[in-house]
Every structure is written in C-alpha cells, then in structure tokens.
Write a protein that holds these residues in place. Structure first.
Motif, PDB file in Angstrom:
ATOM      1  N   THR A  31      33.323  37.141  46.556  1.00 28.48           N
ATOM      2  CA  THR A  31      32.843  36.560  45.307  1.00 28.48           C
ATOM      3  C   THR A  31      32.207  37.649  44.443  1.00 28.48           C
ATOM      4  O   THR A  31      31.376  38.425  44.927  1.00 28.48           O
ATOM      5  CB  THR A  31      31.813  35.450  45.560  1.00 28.48           C
ATOM      6  N   PRO A  35      30.646  37.911  36.797  1.00 29.54           N
ATOM      7  CA  PRO A  35      31.954  37.367  36.430  1.00 29.54           C
ATOM      8  C   PRO A  35      32.628  38.097  35.283  1.00 29.54           C
ATOM      9  O   PRO A  35      33.819  37.889  35.025  1.00 29.54           O
ATOM     10  CB  PRO A  35      31.629  35.914  36.051  1.00 29.54           C
ATOM     11  N   THR A 146      35.097  34.167  41.289  1.00 26.50           N
ATOM     12  CA  THR A 146      33.923  34.296  40.433  1.00 26.50           C
ATOM     13  C   THR A 146      32.868  33.307  40.944  1.00 26.50           C
ATOM     14  O   THR A 146      33.185  32.407  41.736  1.00 26.50           O
ATOM     15  CB  THR A 146      34.256  33.971  38.975  1.00 26.50           C
TER      16      THR A 146
END
Length: 297
Positions: A31, A35, A146
């Motif tokens: 992850t 983002p 993200t």
C-alpha cells in the motif's frame, strides 16, 4: 484502462520457474503511503560474489535520490543474483551467493529482499529479468494499492553502478531492442562509481535520457567484489567491507580461498555473451547475437 490501473485476474505465467520457486514479497509495501506518488520497485542484477556494503549502499543512495528528485515512492528493493551459467571466471555457485545475499538483506536491512529466480536456472537477459519482476508484482500480486484501495501499476527500475552505463553506450555490447526495452520501458538508476565518466556515457544514450537517473556518491566508496576476493585469497581481513553475517559465512565455508582468474564485471558479461553467440551460430547459422547482460562487480 488507465495507465496506472490493473487487471485483478492473474494470467498464466509466461516464465519458467526454478523448482520449488516462490516469489519473495514479504517486505514489499503493498500500500502506498502517499497516493500522489508512483510506486517503484528497484532491482539490482549482479554476480554478488560476494555481496558488499556498496551493493547495499546503492539502494540507500537511490532512496535519497528518489525522495529528493522524483515523484516516485519506493515500495520494494531486490537483489537478483545471476545464474551460474553466466560463466564469469571465478564465479561462486549460486547456492552460496544467494545465501550470502539473503544474510545481508535479512540481517542488515528492513526492506531489501533476494529473488533467486534468475540464479537457479539458465542464463537470463536483464530485459527478461525485469519482465519477470513486472509480471510477479503487477500481474500475479495485482500491483500496489493506494490508501483508498485503488490498484496502481508498480514501475520496475534497474539499479546499477555507472560502469553499467558505460557498457550500454559501447556499440555492439548490448542489443538495441534490449536497450530500448530496459531504458525505454523500465528505466535505470545509475550510481556513480569512482573513475567513471557518467556524462560521456549518457550522451551516447540521449534518446532514453528521461529514463536514466544519475545518482552521485557524496561519500566515495570503491569497494568491489573483485577486491574483496583478492583480499581473501591473500588471507587479509575483509571485515567492515562486507556485512558481518556474510564474512562469517565465508569463513565458515572456506570460500574464495582459491578464486581462480578474476575479471571485471563488464568483461564477464562479454565472455558470457560470446559463448551464447557461438552456441547460437553453431545451432542455427544465424547472425551475431550481442551481449545483453552486465552486472556490477
């Protein structure tokens, strides 16, 4: 489909894996923290005979460069030792080289991993190795998420010393299709090595300049595996040149006491490809196949 989006259905593997192989991803950040960044995975292909502090330091220099100069976020870093069929003079068996790399990565780093895919099979070109990482991370694992759950395509980038870029700029050493595949599709981070002229080398590769990132060493380090092997053959200490677990492993197994002839990484690459060229011509009578692989010393 957007450039950063991914299919969530893995396809059949286009690659042949070694027996009992599983792609290591226990330290891969699945992850993104930010983002707005593009996920990047660094891959260093090399003999790693033995792995040195400079090999590991290259990754840390790349981290600093990427944080300060790009919109990338590093989500993983891999050492990919070459196969025994690389045929570099004095090359230690892949079994020992992979084990030493694992010791160095697991005991001295919190994020590096070792992928044995390249090591335990026939000789693989650098372009194919990068394709393998792209497939494992973006197709089989589904890329990187993200914080909101969107899937992003992880960019695979080659990490190497500046002697690599010198061989890439030398006519006839690398095939043009492979250069375009490596530098055009993936890109490379080049770590400055003592005595190398990076600017001259990159001038000859100007068409891919946007994908070639030059990283200068602020503290010069010219430790090489070749020098370490020479020290070991002479019975000299190599502590603090290599990670302590690697030194212990070398001593426990009596490695490099009689290393045989040595060669630079560049000449080792050319030797390997000359052998492949002769084999190809003998079997098919076709034209010259140029060298496609180079590894940092």
């Amino acid at each position: 489909m957007g450039a950063d989006s991914l299919s969530t259905t893995p396809s059949a593997s286009p690659f042949t894996d070694p027996p009992n192989y599983g792609f290591p991803h226990h330290r891969l950040h699945r992850t993104l923290r930010n983002p707005d960044k593009q996920p990047v995975v660094l891959v260093a292909c090399g003999s790693f005979s033995p792995v040195t502090y400079l090999h590991l330091r290259m990754f840390e220099m790349a981290v600093d460069y990427i944080r300060q100069n790009t919109d990338f976020e590093i989500v993983g870093g891999y050492l990919s030792p070459v196969s025994d069929q690389y045929r570099k003079p004095g090359l230690l068996s892949a079994y020992h080289r992979v084990r030493m790399c694992n010791l160095a990565a697991e005991q001295t780093s919190s994020w590096l991993m070792v992928d044995p895919w390249e090591a335990f099979q026939s000789y693989q070109r650098t372009a194919v190795v990068l394709d393998h990482f792209d497939y494992e991370i973006n197709t089989r694992l589904g890329g990187i998420l993200t914080p909101s759950g969107e899937r992003r395509h992880a960019r695979i980038m080659l990490l190497a010393g500046s002697d690599l870029i010198a061989t890439m700029s030398e006519p006839g050493v690398w095939s043009e299709p492979d250069l375009d595949h490596i530098l055009g599709r993936y890109g490379v981070l080049i770590i400055e090595r003592a005595g190398s002229d990076m600017d001259q080398a990159t001038d000859n590769l100007s068409r891919w300049r946007h994908n070639i990132h030059l990283v200068h060493q602020l503290i010069q380090n010219d430790v090489s595996s070749t020098k370490v092997r020479l020290f070991l053959r002479r019975g000299l200490s190599v502590r603090y040149l290599l990670p302590a677990p690697v030194v212990d492993y070398i001593e426990q197994h009596g490695l490099y006491v009689d290393d045989g002839p040595t060669a630079s990484a560049a000449s080792g690459a050319i030797i390997a490809e000359k052998e492949k060229e002769r084999e190809k011509e003998a079997s098919s009578g076709s034209g010259k196949e140029r060298a496609e692989k180079f590894t940092p010393p």
